[in-house]
Write a protein that holds these residues in place. Structure first.
Motif, PDB file in Angstrom:
ATOM      1  N   UNK B  34     -29.392  -9.818  10.810  1.00 62.71           N
ATOM      2  CA  UNK B  34     -28.614 -10.817  10.074  1.00 62.71           C
ATOM      3  C   UNK B  34     -27.682 -11.583  10.997  1.00 62.71           C
ATOM      4  N   UNK B  35     -27.045 -10.857  11.905  1.00 60.26           N
ATOM      5  CA  UNK B  35     -26.142 -11.510  12.861  1.00 60.26           C
ATOM      6  C   UNK B  35     -26.941 -12.428  13.794  1.00 60.26           C
ATOM      7  N   UNK B  36     -28.122 -11.956  14.194  1.00 60.80           N
ATOM      8  CA  UNK B  36     -28.955 -12.784  15.089  1.00 60.80           C
ATOM      9  C   UNK B  36     -29.382 -14.064  14.386  1.00 60.80           C
ATOM     10  N   UNK B  37     -29.695 -13.922  13.113  1.00 63.30           N
ATOM     11  CA  UNK B  37     -30.146 -15.070  12.330  1.00 63.30           C
ATOM     12  C   UNK B  37     -29.024 -16.087  12.114  1.00 63.30           C
ATOM     13  N   UNK B  38     -27.814 -15.578  12.014  1.00 61.19           N
ATOM     14  CA  UNK B  38     -26.673 -16.475  11.838  1.00 61.19           C
ATOM     15  C   UNK B  38     -26.515 -17.353  13.089  1.00 61.19           C
ATOM     16  N   UNK B  39     -26.800 -16.761  14.237  1.00 60.19           N
ATOM     17  CA  UNK B  39     -26.707 -17.542  15.482  1.00 60.19           C
ATOM     18  C   UNK B  39     -27.897 -18.482  15.599  1.00 60.19           C
TER      19      UNK B  39
END
Ligand SMILES: Cc1cc2nc3c(=O)[nH]c(=O)nc-3n(C[C@H](O)[C@H](O)[C@H](O)COP(=O)(O)OP(=O)(O)OC[C@H]3O[C@@H](n4cnc5c(N)ncnc54)[C@H](O)[C@@H]3O)c2cc1C
Lengths: 194, 409
Positions: B34-39
């Motif tokens: 999820x954090x990777x996708x936010x970036x």
């Protein structure tokens, strides 16, 4: 000035820093500086980078005395207010252009009431009492402005989620409040000793 | 990364318990993606091996098209009921709402297909979405027409060659639109609500243009702007074309939104709970007024969760109370906003800087207000329910003569 140009929050924040410190940056109570990525020389870096902002640990030369912090905090609230005034005007224009069942969305009593509430909140917020206020009161004012901003964001529909729309400025104003205006658990003791 | 706090499972029979346990475990893997996708929203390709990312496709695909492999346990149903899907949606969103929306699968279009399509059309659509990974979109909203969806302007004109149709128009805020292989587009063949048609498109066909829009939050949804420029639509891609006009196009959109509204509420409750659990994990000694605020938030969450289960069960029973569905969705979206604002406050100054996960969900949750209808539209719905004395009455207790129970799918 009562309105802000869309997307201008980072440069307005820089101007506030410069104004309060004669060209420097104001440190937050938790020890960081929030300003435009460009002014901090960290362009494109970090989570806030895509909104043009950066948050860096405090460096030598950042101002953090109480008087400067109080002036900066008042300035931040004025900035948030200005952004909201701009967004209110933008929302009225946008809703006026959107047509449903043959009339503009501005004709909907539900939306008229929301817009009027926002306007009244902003007007009350802009009236300056004779006595200044402390951190708790400034934080409460920020929270009220945040709630007011959320009403406008809802009125803007899906458009408010776009990084290039007014939603970004309102988000940054919320982040700035979280960094600079939110009192820590022990601030009352600090106030007492000051 | 935040811890997953212990949470009492509901008692609704062993199967639902097992499902809930499984969703909860699978969703644990979603925080880092999820954090990777936010970036970078396109980072979803790095996480396609995760079972949680498989769930949407499997559960929203009709059983006869579902592919059984060993990625998911056999007790996870294909062609899930609304009650089963909200359970998945809640825990997946607890893991990460962006990852859930970024996952491949038929998404909302599944309900339109199940409601309107003949067998050949289902073969065409689900044959494609069953390939892994394939994304699909549901395109109703337009740049000038969001809530006023029945006034949509995308045009479906007769092809001058005499065979089939030509699609022209624009769609806005379409989840996964720019990455999808197929989609359902709502467009106008004639004036009025019954002049709306639902057509299936293949994004590889000439005339399809799409761009992903940069979002503030819920970036995994990869919402897109679509343009259809003289796109040819063969006659067999018009959904429900053998049905009367009042029982195709718009009917499909309404049914899809009704079926998915509870899952938007479930997303909101999942993230709201995650925000509360996050606060308690970060501040285990939280007491006094702060603790009371979290407890109150969790109490509200549990109440809405109960209502959500009821409305989903009514949908599954083919007798939905649309007004109550509206109310639950609207309140859950507000609750998610409240929960993230509370978390940011309780975690103290600069919490949005110091807790990247919190900052992410703080931005994400605002989107729930708009998905499957805005709060204002739902408030109007609830008011209509009140006028008809139909808001508080449970369907199973509604014994008024002549009560029409309309099936959803
Ligand atoms: C993350 C995300 C994903 C989405 N995914 C999809 C998707 O996959 N497919 C799709 O088709 N759409 C999708 N949407 C679009 C969504 O459905 C619309 O944003 C929503 O319907 C609102 O439309 P709008 O944004 O044009 O706002 P508008 O309809 O312009 O509304 C603006 C404001 O006016 C209010 N309003 C409008 N009409 C009335 C009325 N009659 N009475 C009172 N108030 C009113 C609204 O409540 C809102 O506050 C998505 C949106 C988001 C944010």
């Amino acid at each position: 000035m009562t309105t802000a140009v869309l997307g201008s929050y980072p440069s307005l924040l820089d101007a506030l820093h410069a104004d309060v410190t004669s060209g420097g940056f104001v440190a937050s109570p938790s020890g960081c500086v929030l300003a435009s990525a460009e002014a901090l020389g960290v362009a494109g870096a970090g989570r806030f980078g895509r909104f043009g902002l950066a948050c860096v640990p405090v460096s030598a030369g950042s101002a953090h005395d109480d008087a400067t912090a109080a002036r900066f905090a008042e300035g931040l609230l004025a900035l948030q207010h200005m952004v909201l005034r701009g967004t209110l005007a933008h929302t009225i224009t946008r809703l006026g252009e959107r047509v449903s069942e043959g009339t503009s969305l501005l004709a909907r009593p539900q939306l008229q009431a929301d817009l009027a509430d926002v306007a009244m909140e902003l007007q009350e917020e802009a009236a300056e009492p004779e006595e200044g206020a402390g951190r708790d009161v400034r934080w409460a004012r920020h929270r009220r402005l945040t709630r007011t901003g959320r009403v406008l964001l809802r009125l803007l529909g899906g458009y408010s989620m776009l990084a290039e729309g007014p939603g970004a400025d309102l988000y940054l104003a919320e982040v700035a409040g979280n960094v600079y205006l939110q009192p820590g658990p022990d601030h009352r003791a600090e106030d007492h000793h000051a | 990364m935040p811890e997953f706090a212990p949470y009492a499972l509901d008692t609704r029979g062993e199967r639902m318990d097992a499902l809930e346990q499984y969703f909860r475990e699978a969703a644990r893997e979603l925080r880092e993606p999820g954090a990777a996708l936010d970036a970078d929203p396109d980072a979803v390709h790095r996480f396609l091996h995760l079972p949680a990312v498989r769930l949407q496709q499997h559960m929203l695909t009709p059983a006869r098209f579902a592919r059984h492999d060993d990625v998911l346990p056999s007790f996870v149903p294909a062609e899930a009921s609304c009650a089963e899907w909200i359970l998945a949606a809640e825990w997946l969103a607890y893991g990460d709402p962006g990852m859930t929306l970024a996952s491949p699968g038929p998404a909302l279009s599944t309900v339109v297909l199940r409601a309107l399509a003949d067998e050949a059309q289902q073969d065409w659509f689900f044959g494609r979405t069953s390939d892994w990974p394939t994304w699909a979109f549901f395109a109703l909203t337009e740049p000038e027409k969001g809530s006023a969806a029945t006034e949509l302007t995308a045009r479906l004109d007769a092809d001058p060659s005499g065979d089939g149709w030509v699609l022209n128009g624009e769609k806005m805020y379409i989840g996964n639109g720019a990455h999808a292989r197929v989609g359902v587009v709502f467009c106008r063949r004639a004036p009025g609500p019954w002049g709306i048609e639902a057509v299936m498109v293949d994004t590889g066909d000439p005339g399809f243009h799409a761009e992903t829009l940069p979002l503030i939050g819920l970036r995994g949804a990869r919402i897109s702007r679509l343009r259809f420029d003289g796109m040819r639509i063969p006659p067999e891609r018009v959904l429900g074309r053998h049905r009367p006009r009042s029982r195709r196009g718009l009917q499909g959109a309404l049914q899809a939104m009704l079926w998915f509204r509870p899952s938007v509420a479930a997303f909101a409750l999942g993230v709201g709970r995650a925000a509360c659990d996050y606060v308690l994990a970060q501040r285990p000694a939280l007491a006094g007024a702060g603790r009371a605020e979290v407890d109150t938030m969790i109490d509200r969450l549990n109440r809405l969760r109960r209502l959500l289960r009821d409305v989903a069960a009514e949908i599954d029973a083919g007798s939905p109370n649309t007004f109550r569905v509206s109310g639950v969705k609207m309140r859950a979206a507000r609750l998610a906003e409240d929960a993230t604002l509370l978390a940011a406050r309780l975690l103290g100054p600069a919490s949005l800087v110091e807790h990247p996960w919190l900052d992410k969900v703080y931005r994400d949750v605002r989107a729930f207000e708009f998905m499957e209808g805005t709060g204002n539209i739902h408030r109007r719905g609830v008011f209509q329910g009140l006028l008809r004395d139909d808001y508080f009455t449970s369907r199973d207790r509604d014994v008024r003569p002549g009560r029409v129970a309309e099936g959803v799918v």
